[in-house]
Design a protein around this motif. Structure first.
Motif, PDB file in Angstrom:
ATOM      1  N   VAL A   1     -18.054   6.719   0.440  1.00 15.45           N
ATOM      2  CA  VAL A   1     -16.960   5.755   0.316  1.00 15.45           C
ATOM      3  C   VAL A   1     -16.766   5.004   1.626  1.00 15.45           C
ATOM      4  O   VAL A   1     -16.818   3.781   1.662  1.00 15.45           O
ATOM      5  CB  VAL A   1     -15.648   6.464  -0.109  1.00 15.45           C
ATOM      6  N   THR A   2     -16.502   5.723   2.710  1.00 15.71           N
ATOM      7  CA  THR A   2     -16.296   5.084   4.012  1.00 15.71           C
ATOM      8  C   THR A   2     -16.680   6.036   5.133  1.00 15.71           C
ATOM      9  O   THR A   2     -16.679   7.252   4.965  1.00 15.71           O
ATOM     10  CB  THR A   2     -14.829   4.672   4.249  1.00 15.71           C
ATOM     11  N   ASP A   3     -16.962   5.461   6.285  1.00 15.64           N
ATOM     12  CA  ASP A   3     -17.199   6.217   7.507  1.00 15.64           C
ATOM     13  C   ASP A   3     -15.865   6.272   8.247  1.00 15.64           C
ATOM     14  O   ASP A   3     -15.342   5.232   8.655  1.00 15.64           O
ATOM     15  CB  ASP A   3     -18.257   5.505   8.351  1.00 15.64           C
ATOM     16  N   PRO A   4     -15.289   7.463   8.446  1.00 16.28           N
ATOM     17  CA  PRO A   4     -13.962   7.542   9.065  1.00 16.28           C
ATOM     18  C   PRO A   4     -13.937   7.023  10.503  1.00 16.28           C
ATOM     19  O   PRO A   4     -12.899   6.583  10.977  1.00 16.28           O
ATOM     20  CB  PRO A   4     -13.611   9.024   9.004  1.00 16.28           C
ATOM     21  N   ARG A   5     -15.066   7.038  11.195  1.00 24.89           N
ATOM     22  CA  ARG A   5     -15.109   6.513  12.563  1.00 24.89           C
ATOM     23  C   ARG A   5     -15.162   4.992  12.565  1.00 24.89           C
ATOM     24  O   ARG A   5     -14.511   4.349  13.378  1.00 24.89           O
ATOM     25  CB  ARG A   5     -16.328   7.060  13.315  1.00 24.89           C
TER      26      ARG A   5
ATOM     27  N   LEU B   1      -2.440   0.571  18.808  1.00 26.85           N
ATOM     28  CA  LEU B   1      -3.014   1.897  19.019  1.00 26.85           C
ATOM     29  C   LEU B   1      -3.942   2.292  17.879  1.00 26.85           C
ATOM     30  O   LEU B   1      -4.778   3.181  18.029  1.00 26.85           O
ATOM     31  CB  LEU B   1      -1.905   2.935  19.191  1.00 26.85           C
ATOM     32  N   VAL B   2      -3.782   1.638  16.727  1.00 25.09           N
ATOM     33  CA  VAL B   2      -4.696   1.823  15.595  1.00 25.09           C
ATOM     34  C   VAL B   2      -5.065   0.455  15.045  1.00 25.09           C
ATOM     35  O   VAL B   2      -4.364  -0.540  15.275  1.00 25.09           O
ATOM     36  CB  VAL B   2      -4.094   2.697  14.461  1.00 25.09           C
ATOM     37  N   ARG B   3      -6.163   0.439  14.307  1.00 22.28           N
ATOM     38  CA  ARG B   3      -6.602  -0.765  13.597  1.00 22.28           C
ATOM     39  C   ARG B   3      -6.697  -0.420  12.116  1.00 22.28           C
ATOM     40  O   ARG B   3      -7.030   0.710  11.758  1.00 22.28           O
ATOM     41  CB  ARG B   3      -7.981  -1.216  14.088  1.00 22.28           C
ATOM     42  N   SER B   4      -6.407  -1.386  11.289  1.00 19.31           N
ATOM     43  CA  SER B   4      -6.483  -1.144   9.853  1.00 19.31           C
ATOM     44  C   SER B   4      -7.605  -1.960   9.236  1.00 19.31           C
ATOM     45  O   SER B   4      -7.961  -3.027   9.730  1.00 19.31           O
ATOM     46  CB  SER B   4      -5.159  -1.485   9.176  1.00 19.31           C
ATOM     47  N   THR B   5      -8.149  -1.410   8.157  1.00 17.14           N
ATOM     48  CA  THR B   5      -9.189  -2.072   7.373  1.00 17.14           C
ATOM     49  C   THR B   5      -8.856  -1.856   5.909  1.00 17.14           C
ATOM     50  O   THR B   5      -8.552  -0.727   5.502  1.00 17.14           O
ATOM     51  CB  THR B   5     -10.575  -1.460   7.674  1.00 17.14           C
ATOM     52  N   ARG B   6      -8.901  -2.927   5.145  1.00 19.98           N
ATOM     53  CA  ARG B   6      -8.686  -2.804   3.695  1.00 19.98           C
ATOM     54  C   ARG B   6     -10.017  -2.498   3.017  1.00 19.98           C
ATOM     55  O   ARG B   6     -11.018  -3.138   3.276  1.00 19.98           O
ATOM     56  CB  ARG B   6      -8.115  -4.097   3.117  1.00 19.98           C
ATOM     57  N   VAL B   7      -9.991  -1.484   2.148  1.00 17.37           N
ATOM     58  CA  VAL B   7     -11.143  -1.140   1.321  1.00 17.37           C
ATOM     59  C   VAL B   7     -10.621  -1.108  -0.105  1.00 17.37           C
ATOM     60  O   VAL B   7      -9.939  -0.161  -0.490  1.00 17.37           O
ATOM     61  CB  VAL B   7     -11.769   0.214   1.722  1.00 17.37           C
ATOM     62  N   GLY B   8     -10.877  -2.183  -0.834  1.00 16.53           N
ATOM     63  CA  GLY B   8     -10.284  -2.313  -2.164  1.00 16.53           C
ATOM     64  C   GLY B   8      -8.780  -2.412  -2.032  1.00 16.53           C
ATOM     65  O   GLY B   8      -8.270  -3.222  -1.263  1.00 16.53           O
ATOM     66  N   LYS B   9      -8.074  -1.551  -2.746  1.00 20.08           N
ATOM     67  CA  LYS B   9      -6.617  -1.587  -2.664  1.00 20.08           C
ATOM     68  C   LYS B   9      -6.065  -0.627  -1.611  1.00 20.08           C
ATOM     69  O   LYS B   9      -4.855  -0.525  -1.432  1.00 20.08           O
ATOM     70  CB  LYS B   9      -5.989  -1.291  -4.032  1.00 20.08           C
ATOM     71  N   TRP B  10      -6.944   0.060  -0.878  1.00 20.38           N
ATOM     72  CA  TRP B  10      -6.524   1.070   0.082  1.00 20.38           C
ATOM     73  C   TRP B  10      -6.634   0.560   1.511  1.00 20.38           C
ATOM     74  O   TRP B  10      -7.530  -0.195   1.848  1.00 20.38           O
ATOM     75  CB  TRP B  10      -7.357   2.349  -0.070  1.00 20.38           C
ATOM     76  N   THR B  11      -5.727   1.025   2.353  1.00 19.55           N
ATOM     77  CA  THR B  11      -5.777   0.701   3.777  1.00 19.55           C
ATOM     78  C   THR B  11      -6.251   1.930   4.538  1.00 19.55           C
ATOM     79  O   THR B  11      -5.754   3.035   4.313  1.00 19.55           O
ATOM     80  CB  THR B  11      -4.389   0.269   4.290  1.00 19.55           C
ATOM     81  N   HIS B  12      -7.225   1.705   5.415  1.00 20.75           N
ATOM     82  CA  HIS B  12      -7.779   2.767   6.256  1.00 20.75           C
ATOM     83  C   HIS B  12      -7.402   2.484   7.705  1.00 20.75           C
ATOM     84  O   HIS B  12      -7.365   1.325   8.124  1.00 20.75           O
ATOM     85  CB  HIS B  12      -9.304   2.814   6.123  1.00 20.75           C
ATOM     86  N   TYR B  13      -7.147   3.551   8.466  1.00 22.11           N
ATOM     87  CA  TYR B  13      -6.741   3.405   9.864  1.00 22.11           C
ATOM     88  C   TYR B  13      -7.679   4.189  10.772  1.00 22.11           C
ATOM     89  O   TYR B  13      -8.109   5.289  10.433  1.00 22.11           O
ATOM     90  CB  TYR B  13      -5.311   3.931  10.067  1.00 22.11           C
TER      91      TYR B  13
ATOM     92  N   GLY C   1     -12.208   4.075   9.186  1.00 22.81           N
ATOM     93  CA  GLY C   1     -10.939   4.747   9.333  1.00 22.81           C
ATOM     94  C   GLY C   1     -10.650   5.720   8.213  1.00 22.81           C
ATOM     95  O   GLY C   1     -11.480   5.948   7.337  1.00 22.81           O
ATOM     96  N   VAL C   2      -9.462   6.261   8.243  1.00 23.87           N
ATOM     97  CA  VAL C   2      -8.996   7.254   7.275  1.00 23.87           C
ATOM     98  C   VAL C   2      -8.018   6.565   6.336  1.00 23.87           C
ATOM     99  O   VAL C   2      -7.126   5.841   6.775  1.00 23.87           O
ATOM    100  CB  VAL C   2      -8.309   8.433   8.000  1.00 23.87           C
ATOM    101  N   CYS C   3      -8.174   6.824   5.056  1.00 26.51           N
ATOM    102  CA  CYS C   3      -7.294   6.231   4.055  1.00 26.51           C
ATOM    103  C   CYS C   3      -5.854   6.709   4.277  1.00 26.51           C
ATOM    104  O   CYS C   3      -5.607   7.887   4.558  1.00 26.51           O
ATOM    105  CB  CYS C   3      -7.759   6.608   2.661  1.00 26.51           C
ATOM    106  N   VAL C   4      -4.941   5.786   4.132  1.00 27.48           N
ATOM    107  CA  VAL C   4      -3.525   6.101   4.339  1.00 27.48           C
ATOM    108  C   VAL C   4      -3.059   7.214   3.395  1.00 27.48           C
ATOM    109  O   VAL C   4      -2.173   7.993   3.747  1.00 27.48           O
ATOM    110  CB  VAL C   4      -2.646   4.837   4.217  1.00 27.48           C
ATOM    111  N   THR C   5      -3.679   7.338   2.233  1.00 25.02           N
ATOM    112  CA  THR C   5      -3.279   8.413   1.317  1.00 25.02           C
ATOM    113  C   THR C   5      -3.601   9.789   1.906  1.00 25.02           C
ATOM    114  O   THR C   5      -2.856  10.743   1.688  1.00 25.02           O
ATOM    115  CB  THR C   5      -3.935   8.277  -0.068  1.00 25.02           C
ATOM    116  N   HIS C   6      -4.704   9.899   2.659  1.00 20.70           N
ATOM    117  CA  HIS C   6      -5.042  11.162   3.309  1.00 20.70           C
ATOM    118  C   HIS C   6      -4.068  11.466   4.450  1.00 20.70           C
ATOM    119  O   HIS C   6      -3.684  12.621   4.654  1.00 20.70           O
ATOM    120  CB  HIS C   6      -6.477  11.143   3.837  1.00 20.70           C
TER     121      HIS C   6
END
Length: 125
Positions: free
Chosen positions: A47-51, A83-95, A54-59
């Motif tokens: 799905v995504t590389d957490p590095r 201090l963090v950056r966000s990326t949208r992946v579909g309807k989810w935001t990862h940080y 980022g990590v999905c806001v739901t997690h």
């Protein structure tokens, strides 16, 4: 007689937002977790590389146990402080952590108050 020079608001302004963001223990804890996302959050490389992404806001929400709206507000504060950056992946935001900004903050704090940190001050462990 010693005269103390009072810093102007302009000197302190770049530090205020990140320091206010870090004053909340939950936000500080989240920033620590994001330092090693593979250790603290479920990882699905398909799905995504957490590095990189980022990590999905739901997690993040599940790990903190707080309401989604509270976690979203906390993450927005950390993002406004750069201090963090966000990326949208579909309807989810990862940080993910903004390592450049964190390094800048550490450098500015050391310059302003001296070398008081051992290692990464935004890592509590």
């Amino acid at each position: 007689m010693t005269t103390h020079e009072t810093p102007t608001a302009g000197d302190l302004a770049p530090l205020l937002e990140p320091l206010k963001a870090l004053a909340n223990p939950v936000r500080l804890q989240v920033l620590q977790w994001l330092r090693e996302p593979e250790k603290h959050f479920p990882v699905n490389p398909a799905v995504t590389d957490p590095r990189a992404v980022g990590v999905c806001v739901t997690h993040i929400q599940a790990k903190t146990g707080l309401a989604q709206s509270t976690v979203s507000t906390y993450m927005a504060v950390l993002e406004r402080a750069h201090l963090v950056r966000s990326t949208r992946v579909g309807k989810w935001t990862h940080y993910r952590r903004d390592e450049e900004r964190i390094a800048w903050l550490v450098k500015e704090l050391e310059r302003g108050i001296g070398n008081v940190f051992q290692g990464d001050p935004l890592s509590l462990g």
